[in-house]
Every structure is written in C-alpha cells, then in structure tokens.
Enzyme design. Structure first.
Site, PDB file in Angstrom:
ATOM      1  N   GLU A   5      93.488 -32.570 -47.175  1.00 36.85           N
ATOM      2  CA  GLU A   5      94.819 -32.918 -47.664  1.00 36.85           C
ATOM      3  C   GLU A   5      94.897 -32.639 -49.162  1.00 36.85           C
ATOM      4  O   GLU A   5      94.361 -33.392 -49.976  1.00 36.85           O
ATOM      5  CB  GLU A   5      95.142 -34.397 -47.405  1.00 36.85           C
ATOM      6  CG  GLU A   5      95.298 -34.751 -45.946  1.00 36.85           C
ATOM      7  CD  GLU A   5      95.785 -36.187 -45.740  1.00 36.85           C
ATOM      8  OE1 GLU A   5      96.248 -36.800 -46.734  1.00 36.85           O
ATOM      9  OE2 GLU A   5      95.685 -36.687 -44.608  1.00 36.85           O
ATOM     10  N   GLU A  24      90.848 -40.893 -42.775  1.00 39.36           N
ATOM     11  CA  GLU A  24      90.607 -41.654 -44.013  1.00 39.36           C
ATOM     12  C   GLU A  24      89.948 -43.005 -43.708  1.00 39.36           C
ATOM     13  O   GLU A  24      90.348 -44.044 -44.246  1.00 39.36           O
ATOM     14  CB  GLU A  24      91.916 -41.843 -44.782  1.00 39.36           C
ATOM     15  CG  GLU A  24      92.492 -40.543 -45.304  1.00 39.36           C
ATOM     16  CD  GLU A  24      93.735 -40.722 -46.166  1.00 39.36           C
ATOM     17  OE1 GLU A  24      93.851 -40.035 -47.187  1.00 39.36           O
ATOM     18  OE2 GLU A  24      94.584 -41.558 -45.802  1.00 39.36           O
TER      19      GLU A  24
END
Length: 670
Positions: free
Chosen positions: A265, A183
C-alpha cells in the site's frame, strides 16, 4: 524492437507454457522464471458498478500498470449465516459481487491480479469486512484463533477460496499472489495483546487446503510493527506507507534479507470522515515518492488507484484523491503514473485486441501541455505506444432539477410498512429476531413508546452512548436539534456524549408517543481488538424519563432493502418539509448518463435511486453531492427517494461535478 512483434503482457509471462508462479526466493521477483517488477493499483470490484469494471481496468492498463489488487468483503458475500452471494445470490449487492467475472475481466484487459481475501480487510469498509451477525456469537474474539470465530472463517473460506483457486496464474488465471489477513501487526499492544500466529497459521492452512498455491504475503508498516503481524519464512512481508519509502524498504531488508521489496500500500491520497475537510495529497509529493519507489527499485501497489463508493462515520465517496476519481475521471496523478512507468518499466508489451481503443481527446482540465503526449502516446517511444490509449472520459450530465412530489412521515412508515418487535428493554439492532435470526446489519432502528405521560419540562436521559446518532420525536414532531454544523456532534444526539439528555416538552402531555430513531453510521473498521465489539442502536444503558426507566418498547428495523422500498405505497403530496420523512420524485430520462445529486439544500439523510440505497449526505460535509452512475438509471421513468432526518428541500438538484465543502464553508467542485 518493432511494435508488431511485441507480445502481450500475459503472453510475455506465459509464452512457452506455465511452469511456476510468482517467486520470491531471490532479491527480485520472478514470474514463470522471468523477472518482474509489479506495478499494481487497487480497485475494489464491490465499490464499482459492474458495467464499469472494464472501463476502470482498461484505464489502469493504459497507465502502464501490470496488475490490479482487490480486497474481498466477507459481509457482502455472506450477508446471512450460510447464505452466500458471489454474483447470483439475489442480495441487494448482487450486481457488485461476481469476483470471478471481475478477475477474468482483468485478465482480458491484460492485467495480473493480487487478491486480499481477509477475512479482515480494513479498507474503510463496514466492520472491516466482517458480517455483523458474528456479534451475536457470545464472546467471540475476531482476528484470533478463537474456536467460534475460526468456525465461521472456515465455512466462508471453504466457499470463497475454491473460486479464487481456479483463477490462479499457474492454472491459467490472473492471480499471482494472495495476502493473508491485513495489517495484523497493528493489533499488537505491548503487555496486553500479541498478534496470534496460531491464527495466521490456521489461515495459511485453510488456503492451502482449498488449493491456493500462489505466493502468500502479509502487509504492515515495517518500521512500526516489524514482523509482529507476519509468519517469517512463510509469508513474504510487504510495506504500507505514504512516504519515506527508503526507510520502510531498509527495514524490510533487515527483516527478510535476500527477498524482493514491495509496497503493498503506497497511499495515493486519503479517505474522508464526515465533518472533516476533504483530504487531498499534493501531486508533486505523490510524484516524488512514487518515483523514489520505482527508482529504488521496488514493486508497488498504489492504494487506491481508483476508489469508488463505500455505500455505508466515513463519507459515501471513497474518491481517495486517487489517480482515477470516484467517477473514473483522470487526474494529474494518473498522467504522472503513466509518465513514470514509461520511464522505469523495462518490459515492453503490445496492445492486446481487447484493450485497443481510439483516443484522440485531450483532458479539458489538465492544462499542462507536457502531459498530452503521455495520455495519447503521440510522438513517444515504442514503450508508450505499446500501451492502450487512455479511454475517453465518461460524460457527466446535470439533469434538470426535479420537484419533490410525494412524502411519507415517520409515523406513516412505522404504522403501515414496518415490522414491530416488543421488548421490555431497548436492544441493539444486531439482536433483533430478523433475517433468519441473524439480526439487523445496516440502516436505522426505531424505539417507540406509546401512551407515555410527559410532565412539562421533562428530561429524557439516554444511558451510555448512542450508537451512532439519535433523532427524537414526540407525537410525530421533531424535538432534536438539526445537525447543521460540525460542533453539533458535541451536543445531544450523537456518540460523543455519554449519559446524555434532552428536554422533551415545555408543556405537559398525556398519552404521548415517543419515537427514538437511531442511525448506524458504520461499524469500526480498524483499531485495537476490543474496539471490534460494536453493537448499534441503544443498548448501553436504560432510557429514563425524569430518572424513571421507560420499559416495554416497540422496536422497528428500517433496513431500506430494495424489496421493502419497492413496496412503499400511500404516498401523499408534501404538506411539510420537516423530517424525519421520506420524500419522493419520479423523473424521465431519454438517455442514461453519469451525474451527481447536489444535496447542498438538504440537511442529513440517505438517498435511494430506483430502490437502491445510493449513499449518505450531510450538511456538515465535506461531501455535498452523491455520484450517480448511469448504470443505476434506466431509460424512461426513474424514482429518487430521500430519507431526510431534519429539514428537507422542495426539489432535487443535479450536477455534472463532485461538490465538496471547504474550511471556509465555500463549495469546491471537481
């Protein structure tokens, strides 16, 4: 197609030899030149007791998944600079760290693997996976191409990556993809910080130099960060989200046309912080979004499929409201996943010998009869029966309550069992000259001032913020207010206040001893880069009595390592149940069973079982019990030690269910 002639999953993708790995050059994935849609779930080996790895992996395969995803935590694998532990390193977490064995077990259970080695992993894990000793390295800038930071990343990757390289799919192992960083787009602050692509290229180069040849990916929210955290044309970008998959996938298509679509995710639930209400995700909403992902169609990794522990302000439980609970029990989400994958997965594979297991049970708490056949495969198609049956539940036992037998107060601990360091000023735990000069990573730190004259109604002031909570004692007596309600976090003793103060005594004292006990609740794991400069203890300003700085402190680390806890002696019968103090009991078991420690009658502290720190508890919730897996117990005598900050109970209770505190202060059991 008859069941007998179906190949196993790994056999299906490797039959005829291995020529290539996971390929993303088309709008769909291929693995060894065969089409594949990835149906994965997150399971972190370092959050699950090693004896339960196979059970959890087998349950994943039984749900229809074809892959498992895991992070790799740097701070556990290199707890001291240059000292590594990959399962045989002798640290307290040694039994959780054999990543090679975990991945080999995944292959034995007929699962492929996605590995996310970081070096930053987020994962609601202490410091995002970074070792705390990095903070000693001057003005180090983590998650950038900073020379000092990359020197240590390089040393770590040069140890880790060869282990993983040997387990790649093209080398006969299970790993089909690696994620680079994590991320990284979230670090972007317009006008202040642009994600460092030099850093990303350095990580890619390090991976290739260490033999990594499988597909490299990045993950972010495409709608929020676009391609800021990736290397277009080098890394395949994947998406992280809870809902609205069509929008996220549409953005992925715009950013990298002609490439496969994947959610790295898909959040099955969420995690808890202390003082919050336990997070749950509506089952029907989960079902709807997961089916939309499968129908799109897209590959997907569920985060989490099985949470487990955090051991380290997040709660100890990382249950995540996932398809498998913290203790490995099935939920409605589990059977939903199995039903949907039976519907959407076009690839049929047989049960391999290592995954066959009899399963005639019906989950007692899943009343919907329509799910029963999904779990057992009864009356279903070849596709459903081609998967292993869901393994039996692991029995949970509520052992008999155990009376507290012995006690050591804080003064006895400090005088007899702790190492003291003298300093003119207070220091953060990271700068203590311990652990081969790498400082203190976890636990507590005590600042003691002896022979202090305290006039009546004196005010103690803590300069700056407390990192993270503080208990004050004068002459061994508790002065701080116990933490019993969430609102107490706004008062003295916690990180929310700056330059906070407390009245020490209503009467004058001469030659008194002042103890300041500080707990590290966990370093930040996510946020802007400047938020990663996190020291623990007291360090942001002077400690003053009536506006006069107190100097010349005795500083004692309380790390609660196994070796230290095991050496504690001179226990005595409890004459008080006011902390801070250690409380101990021994209990005998004829058979080791999974259980929960019911901590509702205690206030705030940690629990240690057979010298291993099991986790935190707090009356403010939401977590009110601690999962105690059977592998942590032994047949015969066991010991439980509780470090209570404020007010202890006189016994330790057990439960066969997880207990959470709800908004109206009622307890909810699972």
């Amino acid at each position: 197609m008859s069941l007998e002639v179906l190949p196993g999953l790994y056999e299906y993708y490797t039959g005829g030899g291995i020529n290539s790995g996971l390929n993303a050059d088309k709008p769909y994935f291929t693995l060894n030149d065969k089409n594949i849609t990835i149906y994965s779930g997150a399971l972190h080996y370092f959050r699950v007791p090693k004896p339960y790895w196979r059970d959890r992996l087998r349950k994943m395969r039984a749900a229809g998944l074809n892959a498992v995803e895991t992070y790799v935590p740097w701070n556990l694998h290199e707890p001291l600079p240059g000292k590594f532990d990959f399962g045989q390193g002798g640290t307290d977490m040694e039994d959780f760290l054999d990543v090679a064995e975990f991945l080999n077990t995944a292959k034995e259970e007929d699962l492929l693997a996605i590995v996310r080695p970081g070096p930053y992993i987020c994962s609601e894990w202490e410091f995002g996976g970074f070792p705390s000793w990095l903070l000693r390295k001057g003005d180090i800038k983590v998650r950038t191409s900073d020379t000092t930071y990359m020197k240590y990343v390089t040393r770590y990757f040069n140890m880790l990556l060869p282990i993983l390289a040997a387990l790649q799919f093209t080398s006969g192992g299970p790993i089909i993809a690696f994620q680079v960083e994590n991320e990284y787009g979230s670090t972007e602050v317009p006008g202040k910080f642009t994600p460092d692509r030099v850093y990303l290229r350095q990580l890619v180069r390090l991976m290739k130099q260490n033999g990594i040849t499988e597909l490299l990916v990045s993950s972010d929210s495409p709608t929020m960060h676009r391609s800021a955290g990736t290397l277009p044309g080098v890394l395949l970008q994947t998406a992280n989200f809870a809902g609205n998959p069509e929008l996220e996938f549409f953005m992925l298509k715009l950013l990298q046309p002609g490439k496969p679509i994947m959610a790295m995710e898909f959040w099955t639930g969420w995690f808890d912080h202390w003082s919050e209400v336990h997070h749950t995700r509506d089952d029907d909403d989960f079902y709807d979004v997961y089916e939309r992902i499968l129908r799109y169609p897209a590959s997907v990794n569920m985060y989490m499929f099985h949470g487990g522990y955090k051991f380290r302000p997040d709660t100890t439980s990382y249950d995540y409201n996932a398809p498998l609970t913290e203790s490995g029990d099935y939920t409605i989400k589990y059977v939903m996943v199995k039903e949907l994958l039976r519907k959407y997965n076009p690839v049929q594979t047989r049960v391999t010998p290592s995954t066959q297991t009899a399963c005639t049970h019906i989950l007692p708490y899943i009343a919907k009869s329509e799910w029963e056949g999904v779990l057992t495969g009864e009356g279903s198609t070849n596709l459903a029966r081609s998967l292993p049956d869901a393994p039996h539940l692991i029995f949970k036992q509520a052992y008999e309550p155990q009376r507290v037998q012995w006690r050591l107060n804080l003064n006895e601990i400090l005088e007899n069992f702790s190492t003291k360091y003298l300093s003119p000023i207070v220091l953060p735990m990271e700068f203590l000259p311990i652990n081969n000069m790498s400082g203190q990573s976890y636990g507590y730190i005590v600042y003691r001032k002896k022979y202090l004259d305290i006039p009546a109604n004196s005010t103690l002031t803590i300069g700056g913020r407390i990192c993270d909570s503080l208990v004050v004692l004068v002459n061994g007596k508790l002065v701080s207010k116990p933490l019993t309600n969430t609102s107490d976090l706004n008062d003295f003793g916690f990180w929310r206040l700056k330059d906070s103060n407390i009245t020490l005594s209503s009467t004058g004292l001469t030659g008194a001893t002042l103890d300041l006990l500080v707990e590290n609740w966990g370093r930040n794991n996510f946020g802007l880069l400047e938020q990663f400069n996190q020291f623990k203890g007291l360090w942001q300003g002077p400690i003053s009595l009536n506006n006069v700085e107190i100097r010349n402190w005795e500083i004692s680390p309380l790390e609660f390592k196994k070796s230290w806890v095991g050496r504690l002696v001179r226990w005595r019968r409890p004459d008080s149940f006011t902390g801070p103090a250690l409380y101990k009991t021994n209990f005998y078991v004829n058979q080791t069973r999974d259980t929960y420690l019911d901590m509702q009658d205690w206030c705030k502290g940690i629990v240690i079982v057979n010298n291993f720190v099991l986790g935190r508890y707090s009356k403010i919730g939401p977590q009110q019990s601690l999962y105690l897996p059977a592998p942590f117990l032994r047949i015969g005598w066991n010991n439980i030690v509780v470090f209570e900050h404020y007010i202890a109970a006189d016994q330790i209770k057990f439960s066969n269910k997880m207990i959470y505190k709800t908004r109206n202060n009622k307890k909810r059991m699972y």
